[in-house]
Design a protein around this motif. Structure first.
Motif, short mmCIF file in Angstrom:
data_model
loop_
_atom_site.label_atom_id
_atom_site.label_comp_id
_atom_site.label_asym_id
_atom_site.label_seq_id
_atom_site.Cartn_x
_atom_site.Cartn_y
_atom_site.Cartn_z
N PHE A 271 0.82 -1.21 0.00
CA PHE A 271 0.00 0.00 0.00
C PHE A 271 0.86 1.26 0.00
O PHE A 271 0.55 2.23 -0.71
CB PHE A 271 -0.95 0.00 1.21
N PHE A 272 1.93 1.26 0.79
CA PHE A 272 2.80 2.43 0.85
C PHE A 272 3.47 2.68 -0.51
O PHE A 272 3.64 3.83 -0.91
CB PHE A 272 3.85 2.29 1.95
N LEU A 273 3.87 1.62 -1.19
CA LEU A 273 4.46 1.77 -2.52
C LEU A 273 3.45 2.34 -3.50
O LEU A 273 3.77 3.25 -4.28
CB LEU A 273 5.00 0.43 -3.03
N VAL A 274 2.23 1.82 -3.49
CA VAL A 274 1.18 2.32 -4.39
C VAL A 274 0.92 3.80 -4.11
O VAL A 274 0.87 4.62 -5.04
CB VAL A 274 -0.12 1.49 -4.25
N ILE A 275 0.76 4.15 -2.85
CA ILE A 275 0.49 5.54 -2.49
C ILE A 275 1.68 6.43 -2.87
O ILE A 275 1.50 7.53 -3.41
CB ILE A 275 0.15 5.67 -1.00
N GLY A 276 2.88 5.98 -2.62
CA GLY A 276 4.07 6.76 -2.96
C GLY A 276 4.23 6.98 -4.44
O GLY A 276 4.47 8.11 -4.90
N ILE A 277 4.09 5.92 -5.23
CA ILE A 277 4.24 6.03 -6.69
C ILE A 277 3.16 6.92 -7.28
O ILE A 277 3.44 7.80 -8.10
CB ILE A 277 4.25 4.64 -7.33
N THR A 278 1.90 6.70 -6.86
CA THR A 278 0.82 7.53 -7.40
C THR A 278 0.94 8.98 -6.95
O THR A 278 0.57 9.89 -7.69
CB THR A 278 -0.57 6.95 -7.03
N SER A 279 1.48 9.21 -5.74
CA SER A 279 1.71 10.59 -5.29
C SER A 279 2.69 11.31 -6.20
O SER A 279 2.48 12.46 -6.58
CB SER A 279 2.27 10.61 -3.86
#
Length: 184
Positions: free
Chosen positions: A30-38
């Motif tokens: 989840f943190f990777l998804v949120i970071g990349i999309t951010s």
């Protein structure tokens, strides 16, 4: 007595390592998804995740066509492409002489000349689906209730981030306390 307190701290530290490890593995996704999309959303205009905004070619001396006519033009265009024509919003850009029409069930944008009614652009708004992935509403995008997905996803990831931060601090700080206690 001192030895018993030390053993309690060591056991807590071991438990915290286990908790941190088991929470960290699934939350990392989840943190990777949120970071990349951010990052993508922050750079959306630079990496062209939005269709470029067109400008009217008509001299700005006439009247704008009615909003209802703009919507009808956009809906006809979507019907001709066999896409849903449920309008989400219309973004009027008077300085450019255009209107952008977006839709509820897909990520297409139709840009219409506000003076002539000519379609200037039909393109996918990639930033819209990236935003839905970012905030978790992509899960319910196809099922209808995006607010529930946003609440659950955002709350779970925020709570997970807090737990990982606190347990990470605990894992960093308490070995120092244990070493200090052992030394004297």
């Amino acid at each position: 007595m001192q030895q018993e307190k030390l053993q309690v701290k060591v056991r807590r530290l071991r438990r915290m390592r286990i908790i941190h490890r088991w929470l960290g593995v699934p939350l990392m996704i989840f943190f990777l998804v949120i970071g990349i999309t951010s990052i993508l959303l922050a750079w959306k205009k630079k990496v062209e995740l939005l269709p470029p905004t067109q400008s009217s070619e008509v001299q700005r001396q006439g009247e704008w066509i009615p909003t209802e006519k703009m919507l009808a033009i956009a809906i006809t265009e979507m019907d001709s492409r066999s896409l849903s024509s449920l309008v989400d919003r219309i973004d009027i850009r008077p300085d450019k002489g255009i209107a952008k029409v977006t839709f509820e069930e897909h990520f297409t944008e139709v840009q219409i000349d506000g003076y002539s009614g000519e379609i200037l652009s039909v393109a996918t708004r990639h930033s819209d689906w990236i935003e839905k992935v970012h905030d978790g509403s992509i899960v319910d995008f196809y099922f209808g209730n995006t607010e529930t997905a946003k609440l659950v996803y955002s709350s779970a990831t925020a709570f997970g981030l807090l737990l990982m931060s606190l347990s990470g601090f605990y894992l960093w700080y308490f070995p120092k306390v244990i070493r200090k206690t052992k030394q004297g």
